[in-house]
Scaffold this active site. Structure first.
Site, PDB file in Angstrom:
ATOM      1  N   ASP A  25       2.732  -2.808  -7.400  1.00 58.65           N
ATOM      2  CA  ASP A  25       2.004  -1.727  -6.754  1.00 58.65           C
ATOM      3  C   ASP A  25       1.477  -0.807  -7.847  1.00 58.65           C
ATOM      4  O   ASP A  25       2.244  -0.121  -8.540  1.00 58.65           O
ATOM      5  CB  ASP A  25       2.886  -0.949  -5.788  1.00 58.65           C
ATOM      6  CG  ASP A  25       2.045   0.016  -4.959  1.00 58.65           C
ATOM      7  OD1 ASP A  25       0.819   0.084  -5.185  1.00 58.65           O
ATOM      8  OD2 ASP A  25       2.603   0.698  -4.077  1.00 58.65           O
TER       9      ASP A  25
HETATM   10  C1  BGC Z   1      -0.331   2.231  -3.030  1.00 54.56           C
HETATM   11  C2  BGC Z   1      -0.647   0.875  -2.432  1.00 54.56           C
HETATM   12  C3  BGC Z   1      -2.124   0.594  -2.586  1.00 54.56           C
HETATM   13  C4  BGC Z   1      -2.487   0.679  -4.049  1.00 54.56           C
HETATM   14  C5  BGC Z   1      -3.940   0.330  -4.322  1.00 54.56           C
HETATM   15  C6  BGC Z   1      -0.874   2.387  -4.432  1.00 54.56           C
HETATM   16  O1  BGC Z   1      -0.730   3.673  -4.898  1.00 54.56           O
HETATM   17  O2  BGC Z   1       1.072   2.422  -3.017  1.00 54.56           O
HETATM   18  O3  BGC Z   1      -0.263   0.837  -1.083  1.00 54.56           O
HETATM   19  O4  BGC Z   1      -2.419  -0.663  -2.052  1.00 54.56           O
HETATM   20  O5  BGC Z   1      -2.231   1.995  -4.496  1.00 54.56           O
HETATM   21  O6  BGC Z   1      -4.810   1.278  -3.837  1.00 54.56           O
END
Ligand code: BGC
Length: 745
Positions: free
Chosen positions: A286
């Site tokens: 993530d």
């Molecule tokens: C979030 C994810 C998201 C990713 C890309 C992260 O900060 O936790 O859920 O998919 O960013 O935008």
């Protein structure tokens, strides 16, 4: 891709409100189409092709496939294979450019181009939590399908979704991105969304594996201490549902689960995901979570952080670039076996092959005809996601006697808030605000509408506009007060320590109520706000979440009675923030709550009961449940069938949510007082009665031991059916045998 026969469906499907009844044929097509997108041409064939490609790659090209980079990237880096996936582009032209550039690389490997389609791409559908409020996973599937159609037409081929996290702590800001506090609901909605996304042309990323929704104190990014049996019973099943539904990717969560960040946890990423569940896709981090491993303090250097993650089973690194920059030295020093890199690259390339990326032209094909279709579907689903929480003296639907409505509140005309968090390519200028929707509908009934915000979003910081709001209320027959939380108070990094109305909104409501006019509180919020002092001052309360592009017409549909509300709560609504976490499927305790008895479960200064229980929601009509029937005994291989009679005893047609709860009375571990095991939704005309049969596989009546062994124990079970988690209609049955399954090693 959607099967061609589905293309014939849209016109009747799109014609106005009975639209939901007409979903069925489309859904059938959508379901049939799913396999067309998700099915590999043969898992082994994709793996073999991928292996052959990997054997031709240089080390730099391999590490490129393991990088999900943020734009902008120099063309040269894409052309030389330094990047395998990219994310969050502004539009189709950019996507087309990077794909064409990737196809010029030595091995011509296409990019995964991903974006967060959380509740729509251009059309803002209801938030996932709002879709869950429909208690009808088919509607979430349909919303995901149209969102995917919009995104894939612009060239995106993957979404970072659905979010499969269960959360029992309503302070957590990301509660709006999931399906609430219940594991059955999260599993059903996760599966439905994956099917919808696939049918609409997007691969999926189930996130955030695992336990992210259990962050301590509801604080985003905080640690998640989850006992193993609870991890298996509550938090893992929605991800298993995602794997079974064919998700191409899984996103490892930010959080440290029992001290171990998910992206570096081999027991999760390799043990459970791959060995036990047979997951064939790839795992991504993530965002910059691999670099953040250093903050967690389990790696001393970037190289160590990257090596720990890759060897644990985290194949792709998003945003940060430790794999690319630091793994070469780890390999050179003999600390990382190059075969581990090859295996991760094989998974990524095999997934690209299964997604059909090598066979599809890289060019996006924007199709303006999709948007109006998506909008009509959004209106119907949004209306079905609204929850009527209070309706004294049948204040709603707005009666013919009402000739003047005052619309008040900072969120009545705030397209930005209405679109909610994570709006992808949503546009505020295309959103019909609640004020606009109410005005439009009132005009048809010749009702005058006045408007005074009272105070401004996001914070309702001062009372300068209160006099005008009060004046508007005085000259009305009914006040519609649109209050709640700005969208900045929900979503990622927006957990709340307070659950009251921010700013001066409570005072504004007092002023409106003091006019003596009936006040309909329309809540625009993601968290359940504390309503104890507010409920006595309001005649009706409608929870709208952040209702998106078609929020105006959809909310007006319900306020004016064109649609009878049928949403139900996917989380327990607490009375006070001190009760949180509060959830319906709690363990019974050795001293269950007894009102007034001090040494029993509860609080000295607050009731134990919630403001509204899980599953609760009112309608403009009334429903009665009776005649629960269930066979007295089942075997563990049987399907438990429970039938009830549901009658519409009121004066309007309406939809009712039918919820089945079960309790295993005596087991080797204490079992929840109730657990949701099946749902259905029926539409009944006034006076109509129908027998509804709900089914649960007896093998799903079990639980896990801490070592991951799944057991179903024989014995007596209670069953209740009704329209919320306090349903009194009761039956019982016995399981004559059980089962025990050890986790695969
Ligand atoms: C979030 C994810 C998201 C990713 C890309 C992260 O900060 O936790 O859920 O998919 O960013 O935008």
């Amino acid at each position: 891709m959607l099967r061609p026969e589905c293309a014939a469906i849209p016109s009747p499907f799109l014609s106005w409100f009975p639209v939901l009844q007409r979903f069925l044929p489309l859904l059938a097509c959508v379901l049939l189409s799913v396999s067309a997108f998700a099915a590999p041409s043969g898992a082994d064939e994709a793996d073999e092709r991928a292996k052959a490609l990997v054997s031709e790659m240089t080390q730099a090209e391999k590490l490129g496939q393991l990088w999900l980079a943020l734009p902008p990237m120099p063309d040269e880096a894409i052309r030389d294979g330094s990047v395998g996936s990219m994310m969050n582009f502004a539009g189709p032209a950019d996507v087309a450019h990077v794909q064409r550039t990737a196809m010029q690389s030595r091995l011509g490997i296409p990019l995964i181009v991903a974006i967060d389609v959380v509740h729509g791409y251009r059309t803002m559908f209801p938030l996932p939590i709002a879709e869950a409020s429909t208690f009808d996973p088919k509607l979430a599937e349909t919303a995901s399908y149209w969102a995917a159609r919009e995104a894939s037409a612009d060239g995106f081929n993957m979404t970072f979704g659905p979010m499969a996290d269960v959360t029992r702590d309503v302070r957590w800001g990301r509660i709006v991105e999931g399906s609430g506090e219940d594991t059955f609901m999260a599993s059903a909605f996760t599966k439905a969304r994956i099917q919808g996304f696939h049918a609409g042309g997007l691969a999926t990323t189930a996130k955030h594996f695992v336990g992210y929704g259990a962050s301590i104190g509801g604080r985003d990014y905080d640690e998640t201490p989850i006992p193993p049996a609870q991890l298996h019973d509550i938090y893992l099943p929605p991800f298993k549902a995602a794997v079974d539904a064919g998700t191409e990717s899984i996103m490892a969560a930010f959080n440290a689960l029992d001290g171990m960040p998910s992206n570096s946890n081999p027991d999760l990423l390799t043990g459970i995901l791959r060995h036990q569940w047979g997951f064939k896709g790839f795992v991504m981090s993530d965002y910059a979570a691999i670099a953040e491993t250093l903050n967690h303090g389990i790696a001393a250097t970037p190289g160590e952080a990257a090596r720990l993650a890759l060897t644990a089973g985290n194949d792709v690194e998003m945003a940060s670039a430790l794999f690319k920059d630091d793994l070469p030295a780890e390999i050179a020093a003999g600390r990382l076996d190059p075969a581990v890199v090859d295996e991760a690259v094989r998974r990524v390339v095999a997934t690209k092959i299964r997604m059909g990326l090598f066979d599809k032209p890289a060019d996006p094909q924007p199709d303006p005809a999709i948007i109006p279709q998506a909008r009509k579907v959004a209106r119907a689903i949004t209306a079905e996601s609204l929850i009527l929480l209070q309706n004294r003296d049948e204040t709603l639907p707005i009666s013919k006697k009402v000739r003047r409505i005052a619309v008040v509140g900072p969120f009545a005309d705030s397209a930005r808030d209405q679109n909610g968090p994570h709006e992808a390519h949503g546009r505020t200028d295309e959103t019909i605000t609640l004020l606009q929707g109410i005005r439009e509908r009132a005009k048809k009934a010749d009702i005058a509408v006045s408007y005074a915000a009272g105070c401004e979003p996001p914070g309702c910081a001062d009372d300068k506009g209160f006099d005008a709001a009060e004046e508007a209320a005085r000259h009305s027959d009914l006040v519609v007060a649109v209050l709640g939380e700005s969208r900045d108070l929900v979503g990622e990094g927006a957990s709340r320590a307070h659950l009251d109305f921010p700013g001066k909104q409570a005072e504004l409501l007092e002023r409106l109520a003091a006019t003596g006019k009936p006040v309909v509180l329309v809540l625009m919020a993601g968290h359940p706000l504390t309503l104890g002092k507010v409920l006595p001052k309001t005649s009706a309360v409608l929870m709208t979440w952040y209702p998106g592009s078609e929020g105006g017409p959809a909310v007006a549909d319900v306020l004016f009675g064109d649609v009878n509300p049928s949403g139900h709560l996917p989380y327990t609504w607490p009375r006070s923030v001190g009760q949180v976490p509060l959830f319906y499927n709690a363990l019974p305790s050795g001293r269950p709550h007894e009102p007034g008895a001090r040494f029993t479960l509860g609080y000295a200064d607050e009731d134990l009961s919630p403001q509204f229980p899980f599953g609760f929601g009112l309608s403009y009509t009334q429903f009665a449940f009776s005649n629960l029937k269930v066979e007295p005994e089942f075997g563990v291989g049987d399907t438990v069938k429970v039938s009830v009679s549901v009658a519409n005893t009121g004066k309007r047609a309406g939809k009712e949510s039918v919820q089945l709860y079960v309790r295993d009375r005596v087991a080797s571990r204490s079992q929840p007082v109730r657990e949701l095991k099946a749902i259905d939704k029926v539409e009944l005309k006034p006076g109509e009665r129908r027998t509804v049969t709900l089914q649960v596989a007896a093998r799903d009546l079990g639980f896990h031991r801490p070592d991951g062994t799944y057991v179903v124990e024989p014995g007596d079970f209670d069953v209740w059916v009704g329209d919320d988690s306090t349903a009194p209609l009761h039956g019982e049955f016995r399981l004559r045998d059980g089962l025990s399954e050890s986790p695969k090693s």
